[in-house]
Design an enzyme around this catalytic site. Structure first.
Site, PDB file in Angstrom:
ATOM      1  N   GLY A  31       0.998  -1.483  -0.632  1.00  0.00           N
ATOM      2  CA  GLY A  31       0.318   0.031  -0.173  1.00  0.00           C
ATOM      3  C   GLY A  31       0.473   0.841   0.003  1.00  0.00           C
ATOM      4  CD  GLU A  35       1.833   7.752 -11.635  1.00  0.00           C
ATOM      5  OE1 GLU A  35       1.886   7.089 -12.693  1.00  0.00           O
ATOM      6  OE2 GLU A  35       1.059   8.005 -11.491  1.00  0.00           O
ATOM      7  N   GLY A  36       4.965   3.941  -8.505  1.00  0.00           N
ATOM      8  CA  GLY A  36       5.585   2.851  -9.035  1.00  0.00           C
ATOM      9  C   GLY A  36       4.911   1.971  -9.453  1.00  0.00           C
ATOM     10  CG  HIS A  37       2.809   0.730  -5.185  1.00  0.00           C
ATOM     11  ND1 HIS A  37       2.953   1.678  -4.573  1.00  0.00           N
ATOM     12  CD2 HIS A  37       3.952  -0.233  -4.669  1.00  0.00           C
ATOM     13  CE1 HIS A  37       3.950   1.593  -3.235  1.00  0.00           C
ATOM     14  NE2 HIS A  37       4.268   0.490  -4.122  1.00  0.00           N
ATOM     15  CG  ASP A 150      11.690  -3.094  -3.299  1.00  0.00           C
ATOM     16  OD1 ASP A 150      12.358  -2.686  -2.627  1.00  0.00           O
ATOM     17  OD2 ASP A 150      10.858  -3.198  -4.126  1.00  0.00           O
ATOM     18  CB  VAL A 176       8.410   4.306 -11.716  1.00  0.00           C
ATOM     19  CG1 VAL A 176       7.813   5.879 -11.606  1.00  0.00           C
ATOM     20  CG2 VAL A 176       7.948   3.939 -11.774  1.00  0.00           C
ATOM     21  NE  ARG A 187      11.098   1.162   4.865  1.00  0.00           N
ATOM     22  CZ  ARG A 187      10.688  -0.116   4.459  1.00  0.00           C
ATOM     23  NH1 ARG A 187      10.982  -0.360   3.096  1.00  0.00           N
ATOM     24  NH2 ARG A 187      10.046  -0.938   5.182  1.00  0.00           N
TER      25      ARG A 187
HETATM   26  P1  AMP Z   1       5.919  -2.424  -1.842  1.00  0.00           P
HETATM   27  O1  AMP Z   1       4.761  -2.258  -1.366  1.00  0.00           O
HETATM   28  O2  AMP Z   1       7.088  -1.731  -0.811  1.00  0.00           O
HETATM   29  O3  AMP Z   1       5.846  -3.965  -0.783  1.00  0.00           O
HETATM   30  O4  AMP Z   1       6.431  -2.675  -3.251  1.00  0.00           O
HETATM   31  C1  AMP Z   1       5.672  -3.249  -4.634  1.00  0.00           C
HETATM   32  C2  AMP Z   1       6.406  -3.913  -5.148  1.00  0.00           C
HETATM   33  O5  AMP Z   1       6.305  -1.881  -6.079  1.00  0.00           O
HETATM   34  C3  AMP Z   1       7.153  -3.679  -5.433  1.00  0.00           C
HETATM   35  O6  AMP Z   1       7.198  -5.391  -6.468  1.00  0.00           O
HETATM   36  C4  AMP Z   1       7.943  -3.371  -5.453  1.00  0.00           C
HETATM   37  O7  AMP Z   1       9.384  -3.486  -6.273  1.00  0.00           O
HETATM   38  C5  AMP Z   1       7.446  -2.239  -6.538  1.00  0.00           C
HETATM   39  N1  AMP Z   1       7.892  -1.255  -6.231  1.00  0.00           N
HETATM   40  C6  AMP Z   1       8.366  -0.086  -5.225  1.00  0.00           C
HETATM   41  N2  AMP Z   1       8.723   0.882  -5.759  1.00  0.00           N
HETATM   42  C7  AMP Z   1       8.720   1.044  -7.391  1.00  0.00           C
HETATM   43  C8  AMP Z   1       9.279   2.048  -8.093  1.00  0.00           C
HETATM   44  N3  AMP Z   1       9.675   3.335  -7.313  1.00  0.00           N
HETATM   45  N4  AMP Z   1       9.245   2.038  -9.382  1.00  0.00           N
HETATM   46  C9  AMP Z   1       8.919  -0.035 -10.209  1.00  0.00           C
HETATM   47  N5  AMP Z   1       8.299  -0.732  -8.954  1.00  0.00           N
HETATM   48  C10 AMP Z   1       7.997  -0.671  -7.169  1.00  0.00           C
END
Ligand code: AMP
Length: 282
Positions: A31, A35-37, A150, A176, A187
């Site tokens: 959550g 934009e990455g998600h 990651d 992204v 974070r």
């Molecule tokens: P998290 O919510 O941090 O566990 O991330 C969920 C998914 O989003 C994981 O597969 C992350 O690698 C991906 N993610 C997080 N930040 C980015 C980003 N800046 N660009 C692309 N994917 C991302």
């Protein structure tokens, strides 16, 4: 979009989709969506007939002194973003749906979980491997979408899928970034204004190391120059690690020859109280 909070309800909803021959794509997240998600979500929307996004802040991947309690929880606005992306299913379970009372089994992620992020965060990748396995069993997707951001998590998940024979394709989506190169991360919101300015140092250091290696410098020489650059650009930052590793095993590239596996440059640094990671595939 249907928001579902129990495993049983999600199982029945997806069984129906599977019966109709729909290809199910799955994007696991914690959550605080950015934009990455959303780029993972768009990738799934492009390739799959139905997209499931999970939002679950997984307690077993946080160490006792980490930020589990203060990790941002923004379910309502996250749901709004997913509706805008035309996502079909949001799975937002409570902890006892994932870890029913008496839950005692877990997955051990093996040697890769002892290196770099795994060494700094003991138990982290076991927690990731365990929650991802449980989610895969509930959702039973044909394809899953993970972020290159990651990189070590990607290596763990690929090995998990291979070793435990999950019938799932993994798509890795490029990182992204903000305009100054900082990789988007939930974070980043912990950074003060001054720390945020310095935070571009991670990607700048990676780019320098990559450029030097591509010009023919050895990995140790490029890393030494990278360390110098880091301290010049972020005098208050603490560089945790900067290394050149195999993208599949995370062994230091210096320890193996030639083209055994693709190479990635990895970095972790602490700015103020915030630990950030980033990487750049060669
Ligand atoms: P998290 O919510 O941090 O566990 O991330 C969920 C998914 O989003 C994981 O597969 C992350 O690698 C991906 N993610 C997080 N930040 C980015 C980003 N800046 N660009 C692309 N994917 C991302």
């Amino acid at each position: 979009m249907r928001t579902i909070t129990t495993s049983n309800e999600l199982r029945s909803a997806l069984a129906l989709q599977r019966e109709q021959g729909k290809h199910i794509g799955f994007v696991p997240t914690m959550g605080a969506l950015h934009e990455g998600h959303l780029s993972l979500v768009r990738c799934s929307k492009q390739h799959a007939d139905r997209t499931v996004v999970s939002i679950f802040v997984n307690p077993t991947q946080f160490g006792p002194s980490e930020d589990f309690d203060r990790y941002p929880r923004t379910l309502e606005s996250d749901a709004g973003l997913l509706i805008d992306e035309d996502v079909e299913f949001l799975f937002a379970p409570t902890a006892d749906q994932i870890y029913p009372p008496g839950h005692s089994f877990s997955i051990h992620a093996g040697p890769i979980a002892t290196l770099y992020e795994g060494a700094r965060r003991p138990g982290h990748f076991d927690g990731v491997a365990t929650v991802v396995s449980i989610l895969f069993n509930i959702v039973q997707p044909q394809s899953v979408y993970f972020g290159q951001k990651d990189a070590q998590q990607v290596a763990v998940v690929k090995k998990l899928i291979h070793d435990l024979a999950f019938p799932i394709e993994v798509e890795v989506v490029p990182t992204v970034r903000e305009n100054d190169g900082l990789a988007l991360s939930s974070r980043n919101r912990y950074l003060s204004q001054a720390e945020r300015k310095e935070a571009a140092v991670l990607s700048k250091t990676l780019v320098l190391v990559r450029d030097l290696i591509q010009k023919g410098h050895s990995a140790p020489a490029a890393i030494a120059a990278g360390i110098e650059e880091f301290h010049k650009l972020a005098p208050h930052g603490i560089l945790d690690y900067l290394d050149v590793v195999g993208a599949e095993t995370f062994r230091p590239a210096a320890s193996f020859e030639g083209n055994e596996e693709p190479i990635t440059i990895i970095i972790a640094a602490i700015l103020g109280t915030t630990r950030l990671i980033d990487n750049l595939p060669l």
